[in-house]
Design a protein around this motif. Structure first.
Motif, PDB file in Angstrom:
ATOM      1  N   ALA A  35      22.291 -36.999   9.832  1.00 37.60           N
ATOM      2  CA  ALA A  35      21.246 -37.000   8.793  1.00 37.60           C
ATOM      3  C   ALA A  35      20.290 -35.841   9.090  1.00 37.60           C
ATOM      4  O   ALA A  35      19.176 -36.035   9.553  1.00 37.60           O
ATOM      5  CB  ALA A  35      20.525 -38.340   8.794  1.00 37.60           C
ATOM      6  N   GLY A  36      20.740 -34.615   8.861  1.00 38.11           N
ATOM      7  CA  GLY A  36      19.954 -33.422   9.206  1.00 38.11           C
ATOM      8  C   GLY A  36      20.425 -32.859  10.539  1.00 38.11           C
ATOM      9  O   GLY A  36      21.286 -33.454  11.215  1.00 38.11           O
ATOM     10  N   SER A  37      19.853 -31.705  10.936  1.00 41.13           N
ATOM     11  CA  SER A  37      20.301 -31.094  12.193  1.00 41.13           C
ATOM     12  C   SER A  37      19.335 -31.335  13.350  1.00 41.13           C
ATOM     13  O   SER A  37      19.644 -31.008  14.493  1.00 41.13           O
ATOM     14  CB  SER A  37      20.523 -29.583  12.000  1.00 41.13           C
ATOM     15  OG  SER A  37      19.318 -28.960  11.631  1.00 41.13           O
ATOM     16  N   ILE A 104      21.923 -22.529  26.183  1.00 41.40           N
ATOM     17  CA  ILE A 104      21.257 -21.341  25.635  1.00 41.40           C
ATOM     18  C   ILE A 104      21.196 -21.563  24.128  1.00 41.40           C
ATOM     19  O   ILE A 104      22.227 -21.800  23.483  1.00 41.40           O
ATOM     20  CB  ILE A 104      22.043 -20.053  25.960  1.00 41.40           C
ATOM     21  CG1 ILE A 104      22.140 -19.855  27.481  1.00 41.40           C
ATOM     22  CG2 ILE A 104      21.380 -18.849  25.296  1.00 41.40           C
ATOM     23  CD1 ILE A 104      22.983 -18.648  27.904  1.00 41.40           C
ATOM     24  N   TYR A 105      19.997 -21.499  23.575  1.00 41.01           N
ATOM     25  CA  TYR A 105      19.797 -21.781  22.143  1.00 41.01           C
ATOM     26  C   TYR A 105      19.542 -20.486  21.395  1.00 41.01           C
ATOM     27  O   TYR A 105      18.611 -19.738  21.727  1.00 41.01           O
ATOM     28  CB  TYR A 105      18.602 -22.734  21.990  1.00 41.01           C
ATOM     29  CG  TYR A 105      18.162 -22.965  20.562  1.00 41.01           C
ATOM     30  CD1 TYR A 105      18.914 -23.765  19.703  1.00 41.01           C
ATOM     31  CD2 TYR A 105      16.987 -22.398  20.072  1.00 41.01           C
ATOM     32  CE1 TYR A 105      18.510 -23.984  18.392  1.00 41.01           C
ATOM     33  CE2 TYR A 105      16.574 -22.610  18.757  1.00 41.01           C
ATOM     34  CZ  TYR A 105      17.339 -23.410  17.931  1.00 41.01           C
ATOM     35  OH  TYR A 105      16.945 -23.622  16.632  1.00 41.01           O
ATOM     36  N   LEU A 106      20.362 -20.225  20.370  1.00 42.23           N
ATOM     37  CA  LEU A 106      20.242 -18.990  19.603  1.00 42.23           C
ATOM     38  C   LEU A 106      20.231 -19.346  18.118  1.00 42.23           C
ATOM     39  O   LEU A 106      21.189 -19.947  17.621  1.00 42.23           O
ATOM     40  CB  LEU A 106      21.423 -18.071  19.942  1.00 42.23           C
ATOM     41  CG  LEU A 106      21.384 -16.646  19.402  1.00 42.23           C
ATOM     42  CD1 LEU A 106      22.100 -15.696  20.360  1.00 42.23           C
ATOM     43  CD2 LEU A 106      22.005 -16.548  18.012  1.00 42.23           C
ATOM     44  N   GLU A 139      22.556 -22.435  12.813  1.00 42.30           N
ATOM     45  CA  GLU A 139      22.812 -21.661  11.591  1.00 42.30           C
ATOM     46  C   GLU A 139      22.044 -22.220  10.392  1.00 42.30           C
ATOM     47  O   GLU A 139      22.501 -22.134   9.257  1.00 42.30           O
ATOM     48  CB  GLU A 139      24.327 -21.599  11.331  1.00 42.30           C
ATOM     49  CG  GLU A 139      25.053 -20.861  12.458  1.00 42.30           C
ATOM     50  CD  GLU A 139      26.549 -20.646  12.226  1.00 42.30           C
ATOM     51  OE1 GLU A 139      27.099 -19.713  12.812  1.00 42.30           O
ATOM     52  OE2 GLU A 139      27.159 -21.424  11.465  1.00 42.30           O
ATOM     53  N   ALA A 140      20.839 -22.756  10.671  1.00 45.06           N
ATOM     54  CA  ALA A 140      20.033 -23.357   9.596  1.00 45.06           C
ATOM     55  C   ALA A 140      19.779 -22.371   8.456  1.00 45.06           C
ATOM     56  O   ALA A 140      19.761 -22.743   7.292  1.00 45.06           O
ATOM     57  CB  ALA A 140      18.699 -23.860  10.172  1.00 45.06           C
ATOM     58  N   TYR A 141      19.558 -21.098   8.805  1.00 44.89           N
ATOM     59  CA  TYR A 141      19.159 -20.108   7.783  1.00 44.89           C
ATOM     60  C   TYR A 141      20.252 -19.080   7.499  1.00 44.89           C
ATOM     61  O   TYR A 141      20.001 -18.110   6.779  1.00 44.89           O
ATOM     62  CB  TYR A 141      17.882 -19.391   8.242  1.00 44.89           C
ATOM     63  CG  TYR A 141      16.733 -20.338   8.470  1.00 44.89           C
ATOM     64  CD1 TYR A 141      15.961 -20.790   7.394  1.00 44.89           C
ATOM     65  CD2 TYR A 141      16.435 -20.803   9.741  1.00 44.89           C
ATOM     66  CE1 TYR A 141      14.919 -21.679   7.595  1.00 44.89           C
ATOM     67  CE2 TYR A 141      15.394 -21.704   9.951  1.00 44.89           C
ATOM     68  CZ  TYR A 141      14.648 -22.136   8.878  1.00 44.89           C
ATOM     69  OH  TYR A 141      13.621 -23.018   9.077  1.00 44.89           O
TER      70      TYR A 141
HETATM   71  N1  PLP Z   1      16.757 -25.672  13.028  1.00 42.35           N
HETATM   72  C1  PLP Z   1      15.822 -24.833  12.579  1.00 42.35           C
HETATM   73  C2  PLP Z   1      15.845 -23.425  13.019  1.00 42.35           C
HETATM   74  C3  PLP Z   1      14.806 -25.278  11.744  1.00 42.35           C
HETATM   75  O1  PLP Z   1      13.869 -24.423  11.317  1.00 42.35           O
HETATM   76  C4  PLP Z   1      14.795 -26.645  11.356  1.00 42.35           C
HETATM   77  C5  PLP Z   1      13.729 -27.166  10.496  1.00 42.35           C
HETATM   78  O2  PLP Z   1      12.733 -26.567  10.224  1.00 42.35           O
HETATM   79  C6  PLP Z   1      15.797 -27.469  11.842  1.00 42.35           C
HETATM   80  C7  PLP Z   1      16.770 -26.957  12.669  1.00 42.35           C
HETATM   81  C8  PLP Z   1      15.847 -28.929  11.542  1.00 42.35           C
HETATM   82  O3  PLP Z   1      16.055 -29.190  10.215  1.00 42.35           O
HETATM   83  P1  PLP Z   1      16.648 -30.549   9.662  1.00 42.35           P
HETATM   84  O4  PLP Z   1      16.466 -31.630  10.664  1.00 42.35           O
HETATM   85  O5  PLP Z   1      15.908 -30.810   8.413  1.00 42.35           O
HETATM   86  O6  PLP Z   1      18.104 -30.286   9.447  1.00 42.35           O
END
Ligand code: PLP
Length: 304
Positions: A35-37, A104-106, A139-141
């Protein structure tokens, strides 16, 4: 769909899992729906870092993972973005940050700068990181930027976890849908903290989004148009900003950023936050054209 919301339904994410696995070219068992990342992001930090396995991240970077690392007592190592490389991640610095790094977070493009790390450098990091360290690529964006995705690294069984969310380009932050894409043994470690129960509305919207092929290019163009319009405004007025390919960017206001944020609030325009290592930069999110026109008016007034 909403009618089923009163019930426990365990397989609600199955369709999204199947679509993502087909579209990303990975086996079904390499995709896990959430339910989201935010869930898998935090859980991966809890799973792979510990008091003797540090968390390595970019500075400035998205802070959520850092908070989880602090919670579990893991050391946080912040590696500055490369100013002379258009604020890409310093993959060499990150690989060398700790021989014992847990994770490592990228984030690509990065939050808050909206700047890109070339795929070849991400591949270099995965090939040259310390043995046993996991690389998590957020890869949110990525959809907004048009940069390539990195699922091929997962398909090749590398020590990589990819995060996806439907909160950004798909506009589903309140509906909740996201995914982790990784080898099943890594997913098993991440999963161990969470429930498999998914929001049925979020899952229905996520599978519809993945099937509606026009959504990503159309929205990428719409966001890009508004972003470029703000950039030409900032350039025309000689403000200093970091060019971004995402839906957020940083402006150097050459004074404590918090004061500008508060002054903008007086004008009823609410921009983003300041990162401690960059105290004179403020983060701005790209809104609608109408919102950004209000931003421009208020920003000129506040900066005058
Ligand atoms: N990752 C990045 C880089 C974010 O900017 C965000 C939210 O701002 C998230 C993850 C988490 O988003 P969500 O839980 O809505 O998937």
């Amino acid at each position: 769909m909403v009618d089923f919301g009163g019930r426990y339904r365990y397989s609600e994410g199955d369709k999204v899992q199947q679509l993502l696995s087909e579209q990303e070219g990975v086996k079904l068992s390499y995709v896990r729906i959430y339910a989201g990342s935010s869930g898998p992001l935090h859980q991966a930090v809890l799973a792979f870092t510990s008091p003797d396995r540090p968390f390595v991240t970019a500075d400035p970077g998205y802070e959520a993972g850092e908070r989880a690392a602090k919670f579990i007592g893991a050391k946080v190592i912040r590696v500055p973005l490369l100013k002379d490389r258009k604020y890409a991640h310093d993959v060499k610095g990150m690989a060398a940050a700790s021989a014992n790094a847990g994770l490592i977070y990228l984030c690509n493009p990065n939050n808050p700068t909206g700047t890109v790390t070339p795929q070849s450098e991400i591949e270099w990091l995965v090939a040259n990181k310390p043995k046993g360290t996991i690389v998590m690529i957020d890869e949110a964006y990525t959809h907004i930027s048009g940069e390539p995705f990195n699922s091929h690294l997962v398909a090749a069984d590398k020590d990589v976890v990819i995060l996806r969310t439907f909160s950004k380009i798909y506009g589903m932050a309140g509906l909740r849908a996201g995914a982790a894409i990784a080898r099943p043994d890594l997913l098993e470690k991440i999963q161990s903290f969470s429930s498999t129960m998914m929001p049925i509305t979020g899952m229905a919207a996520a599978s519809a989004s993945l099937q509606a092929k026009y959504v990503v290019p159309e929205r990428r163009k719409a966001i890009g148009n508004v972003r470029e319009d703000v950039f030409s405004f900032l350039g025309k007025h000689n403000f200093t900003f970091i060019p971004s390919v995402s839906n957020c960017f940083m402006i150097d206001v050459k004074q404590p950023g918090g004061e500008i944020i508060r002054a903008m609030q007086q004008e009823k325009v609410f921009i983003g936050r300041v990162w401690p290592s960059w105290p004179t930069h403020v983060r701005v999110t790209v809104g609608t054209q109408e919102e950004m026109d209000k931003f421009k008016t208020a920003f000129l007034k506040v900066m005058a």
